[in-house]
Motif scaffolding. Structure first.
Motif, short mmCIF file in Angstrom:
data_model
loop_
_atom_site.label_atom_id
_atom_site.label_comp_id
_atom_site.label_asym_id
_atom_site.label_seq_id
_atom_site.Cartn_x
_atom_site.Cartn_y
_atom_site.Cartn_z
N TRP A 122 0.68 -1.18 0.01
CA TRP A 122 -0.05 -0.17 0.03
C TRP A 122 0.70 1.17 -0.07
CZ3 TRP A 122 -5.15 -0.10 -0.85
CH2 TRP A 122 -5.86 0.90 -0.80
N THR A 123 1.85 1.26 0.90
CA THR A 123 2.36 2.70 1.31
C THR A 123 3.49 3.01 0.44
OG1 THR A 123 1.28 2.52 3.41
CG2 THR A 123 3.11 4.21 3.19
N TYR A 124 4.59 2.24 0.48
CA TYR A 124 5.90 2.62 -0.05
C TYR A 124 6.76 1.50 -0.37
CZ TYR A 124 8.33 1.17 3.94
OH TYR A 124 8.73 0.02 5.01
N ASP A 125 7.83 1.35 -0.87
CA ASP A 125 8.41 0.31 -1.13
C ASP A 125 10.10 0.75 -1.35
OD1 ASP A 125 8.76 0.80 -3.88
OD2 ASP A 125 7.28 -0.68 -4.39
N THR A 126 11.06 -0.32 -1.35
CA THR A 126 12.45 0.23 -1.61
C THR A 126 12.64 0.84 -2.98
OG1 THR A 126 12.95 -2.13 -2.30
CG2 THR A 126 13.29 -1.39 -0.04
N TYR A 127 11.90 0.40 -4.09
CA TYR A 127 12.22 1.14 -5.15
C TYR A 127 11.75 2.56 -5.40
CZ TYR A 127 12.08 2.04 -10.34
OH TYR A 127 12.47 2.60 -11.66
N SER A 128 10.52 3.04 -4.83
CA SER A 128 10.28 4.42 -4.46
C SER A 128 10.91 5.12 -3.60
CB SER A 128 8.60 4.45 -4.34
OG SER A 128 8.30 3.92 -2.57
N LEU A 129 11.30 4.81 -2.68
CA LEU A 129 12.27 5.60 -2.01
C LEU A 129 13.59 5.97 -2.46
CD1 LEU A 129 12.01 3.45 1.49
CD2 LEU A 129 10.69 5.58 1.06
N SER A 130 14.34 4.79 -3.06
CA SER A 130 15.47 5.14 -3.72
C SER A 130 15.10 5.86 -5.11
CB SER A 130 16.03 3.74 -4.18
OG SER A 130 16.00 2.73 -3.13
N ASN A 131 14.27 5.64 -5.76
CA ASN A 131 14.17 6.33 -7.16
C ASN A 131 13.92 7.74 -6.85
OD1 ASN A 131 13.63 6.44 -9.76
ND2 ASN A 131 11.56 6.54 -9.66
N VAL A 132 13.04 8.19 -5.82
CA VAL A 132 12.54 9.87 -5.83
C VAL A 132 13.95 10.26 -4.95
CG1 VAL A 132 11.21 11.22 -4.38
CG2 VAL A 132 10.27 9.28 -5.42
N ALA A 133 14.56 9.86 -4.10
CA ALA A 133 15.67 10.50 -3.50
C ALA A 133 16.88 10.57 -4.10
CB ALA A 133 15.76 9.94 -2.03
N GLY A 134 17.15 9.04 -4.69
CA GLY A 134 18.44 8.90 -5.51
C GLY A 134 18.68 9.64 -6.66
N LYS A 135 17.42 9.78 -7.41
CA LYS A 135 17.52 10.46 -8.64
C LYS A 135 17.80 11.99 -8.40
CE LYS A 135 14.68 9.05 -11.60
NZ LYS A 135 13.60 8.67 -12.69
N ALA A 136 17.13 12.43 -7.42
CA ALA A 136 16.99 14.08 -7.07
C ALA A 136 18.60 14.36 -6.75
CB ALA A 136 16.26 14.38 -6.31
N MET A 137 19.26 13.48 -6.02
CA MET A 137 20.49 13.88 -5.34
C MET A 137 21.62 13.74 -6.35
SD MET A 137 20.39 12.44 -1.37
CE MET A 137 21.80 13.85 -1.03
N VAL A 138 21.49 12.66 -7.27
CA VAL A 138 22.53 12.58 -8.37
C VAL A 138 22.46 13.72 -9.23
CG1 VAL A 138 23.42 11.11 -10.41
CG2 VAL A 138 22.64 10.06 -8.11
N LYS A 139 21.23 14.14 -9.70
CA LYS A 139 21.10 15.42 -10.57
C LYS A 139 21.55 16.64 -10.09
CE LYS A 139 17.13 13.75 -13.23
NZ LYS A 139 15.45 13.97 -13.57
N ARG A 140 21.61 16.60 -8.54
CA ARG A 140 22.21 17.85 -7.93
C ARG A 140 23.82 17.92 -8.01
NH1 ARG A 140 18.74 18.86 -2.52
NH2 ARG A 140 20.60 18.61 -1.83
N GLY A 141 24.25 16.80 -8.28
CA GLY A 141 25.74 16.49 -8.50
C GLY A 141 26.29 15.79 -7.24
N GLU A 142 25.66 15.14 -6.37
CA GLU A 142 25.69 14.30 -5.34
C GLU A 142 25.95 12.64 -5.96
OE1 GLU A 142 26.53 15.77 -2.96
OE2 GLU A 142 25.24 17.43 -2.85
N ASP A 143 27.00 12.54 -6.63
CA ASP A 143 27.05 11.18 -7.57
C ASP A 143 27.92 10.14 -7.15
OD1 ASP A 143 29.36 12.81 -8.08
OD2 ASP A 143 28.84 12.96 -10.24
N THR A 144 28.63 10.25 -6.09
CA THR A 144 29.32 9.24 -5.50
C THR A 144 28.63 8.74 -4.25
OG1 THR A 144 30.89 10.47 -4.44
CG2 THR A 144 31.51 9.45 -6.83
N TRP A 145 28.50 7.38 -4.18
CA TRP A 145 27.72 7.02 -2.76
C TRP A 145 28.32 5.86 -2.17
CZ3 TRP A 145 21.88 7.58 -2.17
CH2 TRP A 145 21.51 8.53 -2.90
N PHE A 146 28.12 5.89 -1.02
CA PHE A 146 28.37 4.56 0.01
C PHE A 146 27.36 4.22 0.75
CE2 PHE A 146 30.28 2.34 3.79
CZ PHE A 146 31.56 1.76 2.96
#
Length: 401
Positions: A142-166
């Motif tokens: 119903w509410t959320y899943d790992t894909y939506s959490l990752s997709n919304v935040a991850g895409k936004a941050m990479v586009k802002r230049g935050e492109d290396t992750w640990f």
């Protein structure tokens, strides 16, 4: 005399038809079981608040069904959860099990529900596999899943230049699914994953994990965990001065209760993906005030989602006059979700309820006007963009040719 006879016959016919309709509801009662975390790291985000949300929906339901609810603590242990669920289905005549946080519990409960041909509506579990390789015709996510959490935040941050992750990841099904989905989003948008480390569930000391993340020099440290684990990691990251050193922290699953517990000073600037925020509009504020009056805190997205899901489930049964599982599932899929939680929500054949998701940033202390005034909205992401495309999840129920 004829008039009296006709009236009597009509009354008898009505009584018979009413009895037939009632007989379509097994045991003459719709029974909901809320299986949740009452005592551990997800208790604030789910727990007694989940039980309260379902009960609020039952109390607000205005139809003709007789509805009962029972609840239990699964202790985040699959064996305990399965034992409770089997007893509920076999002995307690439970028709549907709601909530079920912790993905390692949610997956076997979904499988058992399919075996018993009952209904499982999951709000608390995160793994996107519930509507992917492990999808079921008897489960709604119903509410959320790992894909939506990752997709919304991850895409936004990479586009802002935050492109290396640990990644600092909880070592069980949810954490690994969250890291997997986030890593894919980072890579698909041109970023790089420099490494990861896994920690035990319900961990108290994150110092060694955070030091590894810090030494990686990644621009973003992604916490692929939740609840008490996220709280402990964020608290220790603040003590280590990680963000002051220039690295960004993102807790991929953060509930408003986590931010409130840690305090706005410690979490200011944190990027959060959420399905619900109490202060979004008049409808969300009205529900949240009622919830706060009962429970003592603003609702998490999981708890708000449970109210919405319960009402949708009961209205589906009311509409078709039966609690037959497959007929109820078909009715729920055929009916859009329009309430304070979601506008134009829809349940797909893989069980995913698709609705808007929101990207927030935690306010600075000077921006906040009250105890729960914690988020500012950065973006509203339409459901079809936030959640995984239907044909990409490898759900066996989806026909791709």
């Amino acid at each position: 005399m004829k008039s009296f006879a006709a009236t009597l016959m009509a009354g008898l016919a009505l009584a018979v038809s009413g009895g037939a309709a009632s007989a379509q509801i097994s045991d003459d009662v719709v029974k909901i079981g809320v299986l949740t975390d009452m005592s551990s790291l997800y208790a604030d985000a789910t727990g007694k608040g989940s039980v309260a949300a379902v009960q609020m929906a039952i109390d607000d339901y205005k139809g003709k069904l007789k509805v009962e609810m029972i609840s239990a603590d699964h202790q985040n242990k699959p064996d305990i959860a399965l034992s409770i669920a089997r007893s509920w289905y076999d002995n307690e005549k439970v028709d549907a099990i709601f909530d079920v946080p912790t993905s390692s519990v949610a997956l076997p409960i979904s499988a058992l529900t399919r075996e018993k041909n009952k209904i499982h509506i999951n709000s608390g579990g995160g793994t996107s596999d519930l509507t992917g390789v492990a999808c079921s015709p008897n489960t709604v996510h119903w509410t959320y899943d790992t894909y939506s959490l990752s997709n919304v935040a991850g895409k936004a941050m990479v586009k802002r230049g935050e492109d290396t992750w640990f990644f600092v990841t909880a070592d069980y099904a949810f954490g690994m699914a969250l890291e997997r989905d986030a890593a894919n989003v980072v890579k698909e948008n041109g970023g790089k994953v420099l490494g990861d480390v896994r920690h035990p569930l319900n961990n108290s000391d994150f110092s060694s994990f955070l030091l590894q993340a810090q030494s990686s020099k990644a621009k973003v440290i992604g916490l692929a965990n939740a609840g008490g684990d996220s709280q402990n990691a964020l608290k220790q990251a603040a003590e280590f001065g990680i963000t002051q050193g220039g690295q960004k922290m993102i807790a991929l699953l953060t509930e408003i209760t986590d931010v409130h517990s840690l305090g706005i000073k410690a979490t200011q600037g944190l990027i959060v993906t959420d399905a619900f925020y109490w202060d979004r509009d008049d409808e969300t504020r009205a529900f949240s005030k009622r919830f706060n009056d009962k429970v003592g805190h603003m609702p998490t997205m999981i708890q708000a989602g449970l109210y919405s899901a319960t009402m949708h489930y009961l209205n589906a049964i009311e509409a078709i006059g039966t609690d037959d599982s497959q007929k109820v599932m078909a009715q729920m899929r055929a009916t859009p979700v329009n309430d304070f939680f979601a506008h134009g929500g829809k349940i797909r054949i893989d069980g995913r309820m698709v609705h808007d998701m929101y990207l927030f940033e935690v306010k600075k202390p000077e921006e906040s006007k009250g105890e729960w005034d914690l988020y500012k909205l950065l973006a509203t992401v339409p459901g079809d963009e936030a959640f995984r495309p239907l044909d990409k999840g490898n759900c066996p129920l989806v026909k791709t040719n």
